[in-house]
Design a protein around this motif. Structure first.
Motif, PDB file in Angstrom:
ATOM      1  N   LEU A 136      20.718 -12.085 -67.783  1.00 40.79           N
ATOM      2  CA  LEU A 136      20.943 -13.528 -67.666  1.00 40.79           C
ATOM      3  C   LEU A 136      19.760 -14.248 -68.304  1.00 40.79           C
ATOM      4  O   LEU A 136      18.682 -14.326 -67.725  1.00 40.79           O
ATOM      5  CB  LEU A 136      21.133 -13.935 -66.203  1.00 40.79           C
ATOM      6  N   ALA A 180      22.311 -17.882 -69.627  1.00 37.44           N
ATOM      7  CA  ALA A 180      22.343 -18.273 -68.215  1.00 37.44           C
ATOM      8  C   ALA A 180      22.162 -19.774 -68.016  1.00 37.44           C
ATOM      9  O   ALA A 180      22.145 -20.247 -66.873  1.00 37.44           O
ATOM     10  CB  ALA A 180      21.269 -17.508 -67.444  1.00 37.44           C
ATOM     11  N   VAL A 187      29.207 -18.905 -67.112  1.00 37.06           N
ATOM     12  CA  VAL A 187      28.487 -17.633 -67.003  1.00 37.06           C
ATOM     13  C   VAL A 187      29.390 -16.630 -66.283  1.00 37.06           C
ATOM     14  O   VAL A 187      29.541 -15.472 -66.703  1.00 37.06           O
ATOM     15  CB  VAL A 187      27.161 -17.807 -66.220  1.00 37.06           C
TER      16      VAL A 187
END
Ligand code: T5A
Ligand code: NA
Length: 214
Positions: A136, A180, A187
């Motif tokens: 992320l 992210a 996401v």
């Protein structure tokens, strides 16, 4: 229970990223999604603060105990080793594991303190290698803006900058980088796609990856 053995194995899927990158939020959403698709899935996290080792780690992270950098590194690793055999059993019996942090956190955080990266990797050798690492991706600055950091040991901007650099040296073929900074639902959608692909490949008989770090 006899008779419920599944024919295909589960996938080992790890989420990594800086503190506040959204790992925990996304891990639980992903488990719910996979279960909704009829896939047996469990949420795991490291550190697992419920074990004796995990309690030592937790005290260290909350600054209620002090430990030498090497010592805490080995405790984080020991915390993964104490779960290794259960992890293997779960995967072999068809359960997919969504894991919130793993060995990459172990190496990235300790190396950011100045420990030698090969020394940091050594105790992780022989742990199961993930089928997929979803990283992320968020800048340390943006991560810090999310609700602000608490009092845990590593939640400092300067340190997170070093961690971001350390993570970059760890990318391998199992990594997929996800932006992210997108809205949480975007996401989520992206993670659903890459995780489902990964689970299907494992169901089709993709062998377990070679052990870390090879
Ligand atoms: N560590 C860990 C080591 O040093 N060695 C090791 O071997 C291991 C395993 C553990 C600490 O220990 C270190 C790393 C860590 O410093 P932890 O318990 O895993 O810490 O805690 P963190 O990872 O720091 O968990 P955080 O809760 O800080 O971050 P998450 O899980 O990445 O983020 P999450 O989902 O809680 O979200 C954070 C905030 O952002 C919002 C959420 O609502 C929440 O408020 N958010 C978003 N906002 C906008 N857009 C989005 N897309 C958002 N996604 C989430
Ligand atoms: Na978290």
């Amino acid at each position: 229970v006899e008779g419920t053995r599944k024919e295909s194995r589960g996938a080992l899927i790890v989420l990594e990223g800086l503190d506040r990158s959204g790992k925990s939020s996304q891990c639980s959403r992903l488990v719910s999604y996979l279960e909704g698709q009829g896939i047996s899935a469990e949420l795991w996290r490291f550190p697992d603060r419920t074990t004796n080792v995990g309690q030592m780690i937790s005290a260290y992270l909350s600054n209620t105990s002090q430990l030498d950098d090497h010592t805490i590194h080995l405790l984080f690793s020991a915390n993964r080793w104490e779960k290794r055999s259960l992890m293997e059993t779960k995967l072999k019996t068809g359960t997919t594991l969504i894991v919130d942090r793993y060995s990459y956190s172990g190496v990235a955080f300790s190396a950011s303190k100045g420990l030698d990266i090969e020394w940091c990797k050594a105790p992780e050798i022989g742990l199961l290698a993930p089928d997929l690492v979803a990283y992320l991706d968020i800048s340390p600055q943006k991560a810090a803006e999310r609700g602000g950091y608490g009092d845990e040991r590593y939640e400092k901007l300067d340190f997170q900058k070093k961690v971001a650099e350390s993570y970059k040296t760890l990318h391998d073929v199992s990594w997929k980088v996800v932006d992210a900074c997108q809205p949480i639902e975007d996401v989520e959608k992206q993670l659903q796609e890459i995780a489902l692909d990964c689970v299907i490949e494992c169901q089709k008989g993709k062998p377990l990856s070679p052990l870390l770090w090879s």
